[in-house]
Design a protein around this motif. Structure first.
Motif, PDB file in Angstrom:
ATOM      1  N   VAL A 148      33.298 127.381 -85.016  1.00 46.98           N
ATOM      2  CA  VAL A 148      32.949 127.586 -86.436  1.00 46.98           C
ATOM      3  C   VAL A 148      31.929 128.722 -86.624  1.00 46.98           C
ATOM      4  CG1 VAL A 148      31.414 126.493 -88.124  1.00 46.98           C
ATOM      5  CG2 VAL A 148      33.531 125.396 -87.519  1.00 46.98           C
ATOM      6  N   SER A 149      31.021 128.829 -85.681  1.00 45.66           N
ATOM      7  CA  SER A 149      29.949 129.823 -85.830  1.00 45.66           C
ATOM      8  C   SER A 149      30.466 131.260 -85.717  1.00 45.66           C
ATOM      9  CB  SER A 149      28.858 129.587 -84.785  1.00 45.66           C
ATOM     10  OG  SER A 149      29.367 129.895 -83.509  1.00 45.66           O
ATOM     11  N   THR A 150      31.728 131.420 -85.296  1.00 42.27           N
ATOM     12  CA  THR A 150      32.286 132.775 -85.204  1.00 42.27           C
ATOM     13  C   THR A 150      33.172 133.110 -86.402  1.00 42.27           C
ATOM     14  OG1 THR A 150      34.251 132.067 -83.970  1.00 42.27           O
ATOM     15  CG2 THR A 150      32.315 132.685 -82.670  1.00 42.27           C
ATOM     16  N   ILE A 151      33.278 132.181 -87.350  1.00 43.88           N
ATOM     17  CA  ILE A 151      34.163 132.400 -88.508  1.00 43.88           C
ATOM     18  C   ILE A 151      33.343 132.640 -89.773  1.00 43.88           C
ATOM     19  CG2 ILE A 151      36.019 131.426 -89.930  1.00 43.88           C
ATOM     20  CD1 ILE A 151      36.869 131.902 -87.043  1.00 43.88           C
ATOM     21  N   GLU A 152      33.684 133.717 -90.474  1.00 44.47           N
ATOM     22  CA  GLU A 152      33.035 134.021 -91.751  1.00 44.47           C
ATOM     23  C   GLU A 152      34.069 133.990 -92.868  1.00 44.47           C
ATOM     24  OE1 GLU A 152      29.674 137.161 -90.130  1.00 44.47           O
ATOM     25  OE2 GLU A 152      31.226 137.866 -91.495  1.00 44.47           O
ATOM     26  N   LEU A 153      33.651 133.501 -94.019  1.00 44.43           N
ATOM     27  CA  LEU A 153      34.553 133.463 -95.168  1.00 44.43           C
ATOM     28  C   LEU A 153      34.134 134.534 -96.160  1.00 44.43           C
ATOM     29  CD1 LEU A 153      34.580 129.583 -95.726  1.00 44.43           C
ATOM     30  CD2 LEU A 153      35.929 130.955 -94.121  1.00 44.43           C
ATOM     31  N   GLU A 154      35.061 135.428 -96.506  1.00 41.10           N
ATOM     32  CA  GLU A 154      34.771 136.465 -97.505  1.00 41.10           C
ATOM     33  C   GLU A 154      35.302 136.031 -98.859  1.00 41.10           C
ATOM     34  OE1 GLU A 154      35.773 140.535 -96.662  1.00 41.10           O
ATOM     35  OE2 GLU A 154      34.874 140.450 -94.658  1.00 41.10           O
ATOM     36  N   ILE A 155      34.395 135.932 -99.808  1.00 44.75           N
ATOM     37  CA  ILE A 155      34.811 135.603-101.174  1.00 44.75           C
ATOM     38  C   ILE A 155      34.336 136.714-102.104  1.00 44.75           C
ATOM     39  CG2 ILE A 155      34.797 133.102-100.826  1.00 44.75           C
ATOM     40  CD1 ILE A 155      32.013 133.161-102.216  1.00 44.75           C
ATOM     41  N   THR A 156      34.915 136.760-103.292  1.00 43.63           N
ATOM     42  CA  THR A 156      34.470 137.779-104.246  1.00 43.63           C
ATOM     43  C   THR A 156      33.624 137.133-105.338  1.00 43.63           C
ATOM     44  OG1 THR A 156      36.529 137.532-105.454  1.00 43.63           O
ATOM     45  CG2 THR A 156      36.417 139.320-103.853  1.00 43.63           C
ATOM     46  N   GLU A 157      32.985 137.983-106.096  1.00 41.06           N
ATOM     47  CA  GLU A 157      32.104 137.489-107.156  1.00 41.06           C
ATOM     48  C   GLU A 157      32.837 136.616-108.161  1.00 41.06           C
ATOM     49  OE1 GLU A 157      29.298 141.061-108.216  1.00 41.06           O
ATOM     50  OE2 GLU A 157      31.177 141.689-107.335  1.00 41.06           O
ATOM     51  N   SER A 158      34.128 136.901-108.364  1.00 35.34           N
ATOM     52  CA  SER A 158      34.883 136.122-109.359  1.00 35.34           C
ATOM     53  C   SER A 158      34.881 134.633-109.003  1.00 35.34           C
ATOM     54  CB  SER A 158      36.312 136.646-109.475  1.00 35.34           C
ATOM     55  OG  SER A 158      36.963 136.543-108.244  1.00 35.34           O
ATOM     56  N   VAL A 159      34.871 134.330-107.701  1.00 37.05           N
ATOM     57  CA  VAL A 159      34.811 132.928-107.267  1.00 37.05           C
ATOM     58  C   VAL A 159      33.537 132.257-107.775  1.00 37.05           C
ATOM     59  CG1 VAL A 159      34.480 131.466-105.228  1.00 37.05           C
ATOM     60  CG2 VAL A 159      36.271 133.194-105.228  1.00 37.05           C
ATOM     61  N   LEU A 160      32.449 132.998-107.742  1.00 35.81           N
ATOM     62  CA  LEU A 160      31.165 132.434-108.163  1.00 35.81           C
ATOM     63  C   LEU A 160      31.070 132.312-109.679  1.00 35.81           C
ATOM     64  CD1 LEU A 160      28.729 134.462-105.881  1.00 35.81           C
ATOM     65  CD2 LEU A 160      30.025 132.406-105.347  1.00 35.81           C
ATOM     66  N   MET A 161      31.691 133.273-110.375  1.00 38.15           N
ATOM     67  CA  MET A 161      31.508 133.334-111.822  1.00 38.15           C
ATOM     68  C   MET A 161      32.462 132.416-112.574  1.00 38.15           C
ATOM     69  SD  MET A 161      29.081 135.405-111.716  1.00 38.15           S
ATOM     70  CE  MET A 161      28.770 135.741-113.445  1.00 38.15           C
ATOM     71  N   GLU A 162      33.674 132.195-112.004  1.00 36.31           N
ATOM     72  CA  GLU A 162      34.693 131.472-112.768  1.00 36.31           C
ATOM     73  C   GLU A 162      34.374 129.991-112.946  1.00 36.31           C
ATOM     74  OE1 GLU A 162      38.445 132.609-111.013  1.00 36.31           O
ATOM     75  OE2 GLU A 162      38.188 134.602-111.888  1.00 36.31           O
ATOM     76  N   ASP A 163      33.958 129.360-111.886  1.00 34.39           N
ATOM     77  CA  ASP A 163      33.613 127.938-111.978  1.00 34.39           C
ATOM     78  C   ASP A 163      32.388 127.706-111.098  1.00 34.39           C
ATOM     79  OD1 ASP A 163      33.392 125.211-112.031  1.00 34.39           O
ATOM     80  OD2 ASP A 163      35.500 124.809-111.587  1.00 34.39           O
ATOM     81  N   THR A 164      31.249 127.987-111.674  1.00 37.28           N
ATOM     82  CA  THR A 164      30.011 128.004-110.910  1.00 37.28           C
ATOM     83  C   THR A 164      29.719 126.657-110.238  1.00 37.28           C
ATOM     84  OG1 THR A 164      29.175 129.645-112.435  1.00 37.28           O
ATOM     85  CG2 THR A 164      27.563 128.575-111.034  1.00 37.28           C
TER      86      THR A 164
END
Ligand code: C2E
Ligand code: MG
Ligand code: MG
Ligand code: MG
Length: 284
Positions: A148-164
């Motif tokens: 798990v410590s070698t895996i990163e998840l890339e998300i965009t700002e829209s993920v944060l803004m749409e349903d906080t």
């Protein structure tokens, strides 16, 4: 002979709407077939440490080895995958495949006595909205034997803004499970710098549109300075995307950004080519 009357504007609109739906339907079927026939492929673009110069990790980037159209970049199909929700099974495939490679790359780094490399995976907003997605990520990671410590998840700002509220809950869960969180394409969304501290973000990627203009456009440089200053204050690491020129690289180094990614360093590589560079230093 009388020329045929021109079609009414509304008819054109209707027809093109119908054509659009038909096209989406066809591509959806093609995407389903592509998954069944193993036509999806991951490429891996190196991300280097700007301080040390070594390869710190890779971003997994999806390609479609289309039977007649050749190797297609996401530009050709990701939007339709989103609207048809095929992004969910595709994202599942990507996650599993990226985890397998993270496991194998790190068997190799261990064998060479080199530090671990991370693999970062793009997660779309629709995928993020799937119920119990964090449990799914955990299951896949465990099934593949990736750390798990070698895996990163890339998300965009829209993920944060749409349903906080949902975003906070899921981000908390995935952090708890041990995944690192990366905010992709930073600066392109509604992005306000002041909500950043509300989320458990480990890294942010300065969008490549800023890198593109940072040497020629004063305001672009100011934005990059502001983003990297704020990130440093919040203890968030900065990844500079889209580095194509040596001067861009030096500038990011001077701003003390942690990581760099772009064609100057390396294009996205096939798995086979990744093995060629694992454990070697980038001559940058
Ligand atoms: P992204 O996540 O921002 O990925 C970076 C994109 O920039 C990649 O395009 C990469 O090839 C490109 N790039 C890297 N260095 C340079 C450079 O120096 N100059 C220029 N001009 N471009 C550079 P790619 O692979 O075509 O992917 C495009 C987008 O498609 C990605 O943008 C990401 O949003 C999406 N994507 C890719 N793979 C996946 C996936 O597995 N799942 C999901 N949901 N989206 C994906
Ligand atoms: Mg990305
Ligand atoms: Mg990006
Ligand atoms: Mg992007």
């Amino acid at each position: 002979d009388q020329p045929a009357p021109l079609p009414h504007r509304r008819d054109i609109a209707l027809r093109s709407h119908r054509e659009q739906l038909l096209k989406e339907f066809q591509i959806k079927e093609e995407l389903e077939r592509a998954l069944l026939n193993d036509e999806m492929v991951l490429y891996f673009q190196p991300i280097i440490s700007l301080r040390g110069g070594f390869t710190a990790g890779f971003e997994a980037l999806l390609r479609w080895q289309h039977p007649t159209r050749g190797l297609l970049s996401p530009y050709h199909f990701i939007d339709i995958a989103e609207t048809t929700n095929m992004i969910v099974p595709i994202g599942d495939w990507v996650f599993r495949e990226a985890c397998k490679q993270a496991r194998d790359f790190n068997l190799k780094t261990a064998e060479l006595g080199k530090p671990e490399v991370f693999v970062s995976i793009n997660i779309s907003a629709n995928q993020f909205a799937v119920p119990n997605i964090s449990r799914r990520f955990k299951e896949i990671t465990e099934e593949t034997g990736a750390d798990v410590s070698t895996i990163e998840l890339e998300i965009t700002e829209s993920v944060l803004m749409e349903d906080t509220a949902h975003a906070k809950k899921v981000l908390g869960e995935v952090k708890e499970l041990g995944f690192d969180l990366v905010l992709d394409d930073f600066g392109t969304g509604y992005s306000s710098l002041n909500y950043l501290h509300q989320f458990p973000i480990d890294k942010l990627k300065i969008d490549r549109s800023f890198t593109h203009t940072v040497l020629t456009d004063e305001s672009s440089l100011e934005i990059v300075r502001a983003i990297s200053g704020l990130a440093h204050n919040l203890n968030i690491e900065v990844v500079a995307e889209g580095i194509e020129e040596r001067e861009q690289l030096s500038l990011y180094r001077d701003l003390d950004c942690h990581f760099g990614q772009g064609y100057l360093i390396s294009k996205p590589l096939s798995v086979q080519d990744v093995y060629g560079i694992l454990g070697t230093r980038m001559s940058i």
